[in-house]
Enzyme design. Structure first.
Site, PDB file in Angstrom:
ATOM      1  N   ASP A 143      64.915  10.207  49.148  1.00 16.55           N
ATOM      2  CA  ASP A 143      64.680  11.593  49.537  1.00 16.55           C
ATOM      3  C   ASP A 143      63.705  11.631  50.701  1.00 16.55           C
ATOM      4  O   ASP A 143      62.638  11.004  50.661  1.00 16.55           O
ATOM      5  CB  ASP A 143      64.123  12.390  48.355  1.00 16.55           C
ATOM      6  CG  ASP A 143      64.289  13.886  48.542  1.00 16.55           C
ATOM      7  OD1 ASP A 143      65.113  14.294  49.372  1.00 16.55           O
ATOM      8  OD2 ASP A 143      63.600  14.651  47.836  1.00 16.55           O
ATOM      9  N   HIS A 171      58.809  23.568  55.769  1.00 12.26           N
ATOM     10  CA  HIS A 171      58.340  23.279  54.406  1.00 12.26           C
ATOM     11  C   HIS A 171      57.129  22.351  54.460  1.00 12.26           C
ATOM     12  O   HIS A 171      56.111  22.599  53.796  1.00 12.26           O
ATOM     13  CB  HIS A 171      59.463  22.639  53.596  1.00 12.26           C
ATOM     14  CG  HIS A 171      59.018  22.090  52.276  1.00 12.26           C
ATOM     15  ND1 HIS A 171      58.709  22.894  51.201  1.00 12.26           N
ATOM     16  CD2 HIS A 171      58.831  20.804  51.865  1.00 12.26           C
ATOM     17  CE1 HIS A 171      58.348  22.139  50.169  1.00 12.26           C
ATOM     18  NE2 HIS A 171      58.414  20.862  50.553  1.00 12.26           N
ATOM     19  N   GLU A 210      63.920  22.638  44.759  1.00 10.87           N
ATOM     20  CA  GLU A 210      63.797  22.346  46.186  1.00 10.87           C
ATOM     21  C   GLU A 210      65.182  22.407  46.799  1.00 10.87           C
ATOM     22  O   GLU A 210      66.095  21.692  46.385  1.00 10.87           O
ATOM     23  CB  GLU A 210      63.164  20.978  46.430  1.00 10.87           C
ATOM     24  CG  GLU A 210      61.700  20.919  46.007  1.00 10.87           C
ATOM     25  CD  GLU A 210      60.953  19.755  46.626  1.00 10.87           C
ATOM     26  OE1 GLU A 210      61.055  19.567  47.861  1.00 10.87           O
ATOM     27  OE2 GLU A 210      60.284  19.025  45.887  1.00 10.87           O
ATOM     28  N   GLU A 243      67.837  21.549  49.252  1.00 12.43           N
ATOM     29  CA  GLU A 243      68.070  20.425  50.149  1.00 12.43           C
ATOM     30  C   GLU A 243      69.562  20.242  50.406  1.00 12.43           C
ATOM     31  O   GLU A 243      70.410  20.783  49.700  1.00 12.43           O
ATOM     32  CB  GLU A 243      67.517  19.124  49.556  1.00 12.43           C
ATOM     33  CG  GLU A 243      66.044  19.172  49.208  1.00 12.43           C
ATOM     34  CD  GLU A 243      65.447  17.792  48.974  1.00 12.43           C
ATOM     35  OE1 GLU A 243      66.031  16.790  49.466  1.00 12.43           O
ATOM     36  OE2 GLU A 243      64.403  17.711  48.309  1.00 12.43           O
ATOM     37  N   ASP A 302      66.422  19.186  44.312  1.00  7.78           N
ATOM     38  CA  ASP A 302      65.464  18.163  43.901  1.00  7.78           C
ATOM     39  C   ASP A 302      64.421  18.831  43.003  1.00  7.78           C
ATOM     40  O   ASP A 302      63.342  19.205  43.457  1.00  7.78           O
ATOM     41  CB  ASP A 302      64.817  17.544  45.145  1.00  7.78           C
ATOM     42  CG  ASP A 302      63.777  16.499  44.805  1.00  7.78           C
ATOM     43  OD1 ASP A 302      63.920  15.828  43.769  1.00  7.78           O
ATOM     44  OD2 ASP A 302      62.809  16.356  45.579  1.00  7.78           O
ATOM     45  N   ARG A 351      55.581  20.449  39.808  1.00  7.63           N
ATOM     46  CA  ARG A 351      54.533  20.521  40.822  1.00  7.63           C
ATOM     47  C   ARG A 351      53.160  20.136  40.279  1.00  7.63           C
ATOM     48  O   ARG A 351      52.354  19.520  40.995  1.00  7.63           O
ATOM     49  CB  ARG A 351      54.465  21.929  41.406  1.00  7.63           C
ATOM     50  CG  ARG A 351      55.718  22.368  42.136  1.00  7.63           C
ATOM     51  CD  ARG A 351      56.037  21.478  43.306  1.00  7.63           C
ATOM     52  NE  ARG A 351      57.118  22.036  44.139  1.00  7.63           N
ATOM     53  CZ  ARG A 351      57.651  21.430  45.174  1.00  7.63           C
ATOM     54  NH1 ARG A 351      57.226  20.228  45.523  1.00  7.63           N
ATOM     55  NH2 ARG A 351      58.618  21.997  45.868  1.00  7.63           N
ATOM     56  N   GLN A 365      53.133  16.443  39.937  1.00  6.55           N
ATOM     57  CA  GLN A 365      53.136  15.865  41.277  1.00  6.55           C
ATOM     58  C   GLN A 365      51.747  15.875  41.904  1.00  6.55           C
ATOM     59  O   GLN A 365      51.330  14.894  42.531  1.00  6.55           O
ATOM     60  CB  GLN A 365      54.117  16.627  42.160  1.00  6.55           C
ATOM     61  CG  GLN A 365      54.247  16.104  43.581  1.00  6.55           C
ATOM     62  CD  GLN A 365      55.266  16.895  44.407  1.00  6.55           C
ATOM     63  OE1 GLN A 365      55.894  17.827  43.901  1.00  6.55           O
ATOM     64  NE2 GLN A 365      55.416  16.537  45.661  1.00  6.55           N
ATOM     65  N   LYS A 392      59.466  13.849  39.980  1.00  6.28           N
ATOM     66  CA  LYS A 392      60.777  13.986  40.593  1.00  6.28           C
ATOM     67  C   LYS A 392      61.894  13.270  39.837  1.00  6.28           C
ATOM     68  O   LYS A 392      63.066  13.493  40.134  1.00  6.28           O
ATOM     69  CB  LYS A 392      60.732  13.416  42.019  1.00  6.28           C
ATOM     70  CG  LYS A 392      59.681  14.036  42.919  1.00  6.28           C
ATOM     71  CD  LYS A 392      60.141  15.361  43.476  1.00  6.28           C
ATOM     72  CE  LYS A 392      59.205  15.845  44.564  1.00  6.28           C
ATOM     73  NZ  LYS A 392      59.703  17.053  45.233  1.00  6.28           N
ATOM     74  N   THR A 442      67.974  15.594  39.403  1.00  2.00           N
ATOM     75  CA  THR A 442      68.367  16.071  40.728  1.00  2.00           C
ATOM     76  C   THR A 442      69.810  16.536  40.618  1.00  2.00           C
ATOM     77  O   THR A 442      70.669  15.775  40.177  1.00  2.00           O
ATOM     78  CB  THR A 442      68.259  14.954  41.786  1.00  2.00           C
ATOM     79  OG1 THR A 442      66.908  14.484  41.842  1.00  2.00           O
ATOM     80  CG2 THR A 442      68.693  15.457  43.151  1.00  2.00           C
ATOM     81  N   GLU A 491      56.301  27.397  47.673  1.00  3.08           N
ATOM     82  CA  GLU A 491      56.019  28.152  48.892  1.00  3.08           C
ATOM     83  C   GLU A 491      56.127  29.652  48.666  1.00  3.08           C
ATOM     84  O   GLU A 491      55.279  30.425  49.132  1.00  3.08           O
ATOM     85  CB  GLU A 491      56.999  27.761  49.991  1.00  3.08           C
ATOM     86  CG  GLU A 491      56.915  26.320  50.431  1.00  3.08           C
ATOM     87  CD  GLU A 491      58.081  25.978  51.341  1.00  3.08           C
ATOM     88  OE1 GLU A 491      57.959  26.198  52.550  1.00  3.08           O
ATOM     89  OE2 GLU A 491      59.111  25.505  50.826  1.00  3.08           O
TER      90      GLU A 491
END
Length: 434
Positions: free
Chosen positions: A136, A143, A212, A214, A246, A250, A253, A266, A270, A377
Site C-alpha cells: 500500500d 490526504h 480509506e 483507494e 483499506d 486509527r 495505528q 491495517k 482490506t 480527515e
C-alpha cells in the site's frame, strides 16, 4: 467518448457498458466452481462456458490458452500479458457490437446466450486474484498533507522524502477480501490518555475505526528477481484497477506506527471491488495528476503529463439504524504518483513482483472537506461530528455501519467505464473473554 452500440440490452447508466468489459471471478448456484467472467450491463458473460462452446473460434491467438478461463482466479490470464488482454477485450466487444462481424458466435445463437449470459444478480463474486503480496502506497497528496497538518502542524506536514519517492508499506495479502465480505472490529493496544506524561497503553476494541478510499492495481507480468522494471515499461506490467477500502484502526495505528509504520492497524481487512477494469478501458480517461515540483530521480520520470485517471469516486455510509448519506465525493486525479511510478520504484531494488500482486494508491482526497477520503480527515480525528440523517452523526464507524465506494469514468450514460461497488459492513469485535 462516443457510445458503442450493441445488439444486447445494456441499461443506460450501467458501469459495465460495452466500453468497459471488466474481468472477474464468478460462481452460480448451478455451477459452484469459480471461473472467469466479464461484466456486460447487468449480466456476466461466463468465459469458461463461452470458450467450451467455441465462442473464441474466431480468435486464434487465445485458443491455445483457453484453459485460463476455467481457473478460480485471474492470475493465469493476467500472466499472458497486456497485448493478449487487449485482443481478448476487443474481441468480446466486437461480438456484442450491433453490427458484429461474428453474428453466429452469440448474436443469433439464443441457445448459447441462455447458457453463457447470467444476470449479475444471480452470480456470486469471488476475489479476482490469488494475491501473493500486497503493498500500500501513500500517493494521495491532499490526504498526506491534511493528516500531516493534523498531527505535526503545517510547517512540518510533509516528510522530506514525500515528493522524491512513492512512500509505501507491505500490507497483509491474506486479509484482502472481495466486496460484500463483513469486516470484524479489531482489538489492539491504544493510548487511553494520549496527553498523559507517561505513555502507557491499554488493550481495547478499536474505538476509531475508519475507511480509506483507494484504488488498487493488479500486476500482470512478473519481473525476474534482481531485474527492475523501467518506468518506460512499467505500465505494461499492470493488468487493471479496482476500488479498494483499506480499513484502518486509527487509535491502534497512532500508538504502533513509530518507528516501522502500520501493522495491526491495517492487517485485519482490506476490501476490493470484484470486477477488474483493464488499463485499455481506462486509457481514454488519463489526466494529469498533482504536479510534483521536486527534481525526481531519472528512474521515476514518466513520459507524458497524463499519468493518472479521471475517476469520479464516492463514499456512502449507511448506519446500523438504516440512515444513509453520501459523505465524500472526490476524484482519482488527486494522486501525485502514478501506478507505473509505484511499480518502477517497488522493483528498483530488484524486488520480483508476481502476477496477482496488489498495489494500493493510498487514500485519495481532494482539497475541500467534502472531498476527503477518510473519516480521520472528515472528523478532524474525532473533533468534528459528521451529520448523516435524522439526527444521526458519526466521527468514526460504528458496529453495523456499512461503507460503500463507487467509482466511474465518463459522462455518457451509454459508455460509462465503472467499477460497480466496493462494500463492507462492520461486525462487532469478537468476545475474547478477558
Amino acid at each position: 467518448m462516443s457510445s458503442l452500440r450493441s445488439w444486447f440490452s445494456i441499461p443506460r447508466g450501467s458501469h459495465f457498458s460495452l466500453a468497459n468489459i471488466p474481468f472477474g471471478i464468478i460462481s452460480t448456484a448451478s455451477s459452484t466452481t469459480p471461473r472467469v467472467a466479464v461484466a456486460i450491463g447487468d449480466h456476466a458473460l461466463d468465459l469458461e462456458a463461452f470458450a467450451a462452446n467455441n465462442g473464441f473460434s474466431a480468435l486464434s491467438t487465445i485458443q491455445p490458452h483457453q484453459s485460463v478461463f476455467s481457473q478460480p482466479s485471474l492470475n493465469a490470464f493476467a500472466a499472458l500479458g497486456r497485448p493478449l488482454h487487449s485482443v481478448v477485450r476487443k474481441y468480446i466487444q466486437s461480438i456484442f457490437f450491433e453490427n458484429t462481424p461474428y453474428p453466429d458466435v452469440l448474436k443469433t445463437n439464443e441457445a448459447l446466450q441462455n447458457q453463457v449470459l447470467i444476470p449479475i444478480a444471480e452470480v456470486k463474486n469471488h476475489i479476482p486474484f490469488k494475491i501473493g503480496d500486497y503493498t500500500d502506497f501513500f500517493a494521495g497528496y491532499h490526504h498526506a498533507y491534511h493528516c500531516g497538518v493534523m498531527f505535526r502542524g503545517p510547517d512540518d506536514a510533509m516528510n522530506p522524502n514525500y515528493k522524491h519517492l512513492p512512500v509505501g508499506y507491505h500490507g497483509r495479502a491474506s486479509s484482502v477480501v472481495v466486496s460484500g465480505t463483513p469486516i470484524r472490529r479489531p482489538h489492539g493496544q491504544i493510548l487511553d490518555n494520549p496527553a498523559a506524561a507517561k505513555k502507557v497503553p491499554i488493550f481495547s476494541q478499536c474505538r476509531k475505526l475508519d475507511f480509506e478510499l483507494e484504488l488498487g492495481a493488479f500486476v500482470c507480468t512478473p519481473n525476474e528477481q534482481g531485474k527492475p522494471v523501467s518506468i518506460d515499461h512499467a505500465e505494461e506490467n499492470i493488468f487493471g484497477l479496482v476500488m479498494m477500502n483499506d480499513w484502518s484502526a486509527r487509535d491502534v495505528q497512532s500508538w504502533e506506527y513509530i518507528p516501522l509504520g502500520p501493522f495491526n492497524a491495517k492487517n485485519f481487512g482490506t476490501s476490493i471491488s470484484p470486477w477488474v477494469v483493464l488499463m485499455d478501458a481506462l486509457e481514454p480517461f488519463k489526466v494529469k495528476g498533482i504536479e510534483n515540483d521536486s527534481d525526481i530521480l531519472p528512474y521515476l520520470r514518466q513520459k507524458g503529463e497524463d499519468t493518472v485517471y479521471d475517476i469520479q469516486l464516492q463514499v456512502d455510509l449507511k448506519t446500523n439504524s438504516g440512515n444513509s448519506a453520501t459523505i465524500t465525493k472526490t476524484n482519482g486525479r488527486h494522486l501525485i504518483w502514478s501506478f507505473p511510478q509505484m511499480l518502477a520504484h517497488h522493483t528498483i531494488t530488484g524486488c520480483n513482483l508476481q502476477s496477482g500482486d496488489l498495489l494500493g494508491s493510498g487514500t485519495i482526497s481532494g482539497t475541500s472537506p467534502s472531498e476527503r477520503g477518510s473519516l480521520l480527515e472528515r472528523s478532524e480525528n474525532g473533533k468534528q461530528v459528521l451529520p448523516i440523517a435524522n439526527g444521526e452523526e458519526r466521527t468514526f464507524i460504528q458496529d453495523g455501519d456499512e461503507i460503500t465506494f463507487t467509482g466511474v469514468c465518463g459522462t455518457d450514460e451509454e459508455s460509462l467505464v465503472g467499477f460497480g461497488q466496493c462494500t463492507g459492513k462492520i461486525e462487532p469485535a469478537v468476545d475474547l473473554g478477558f
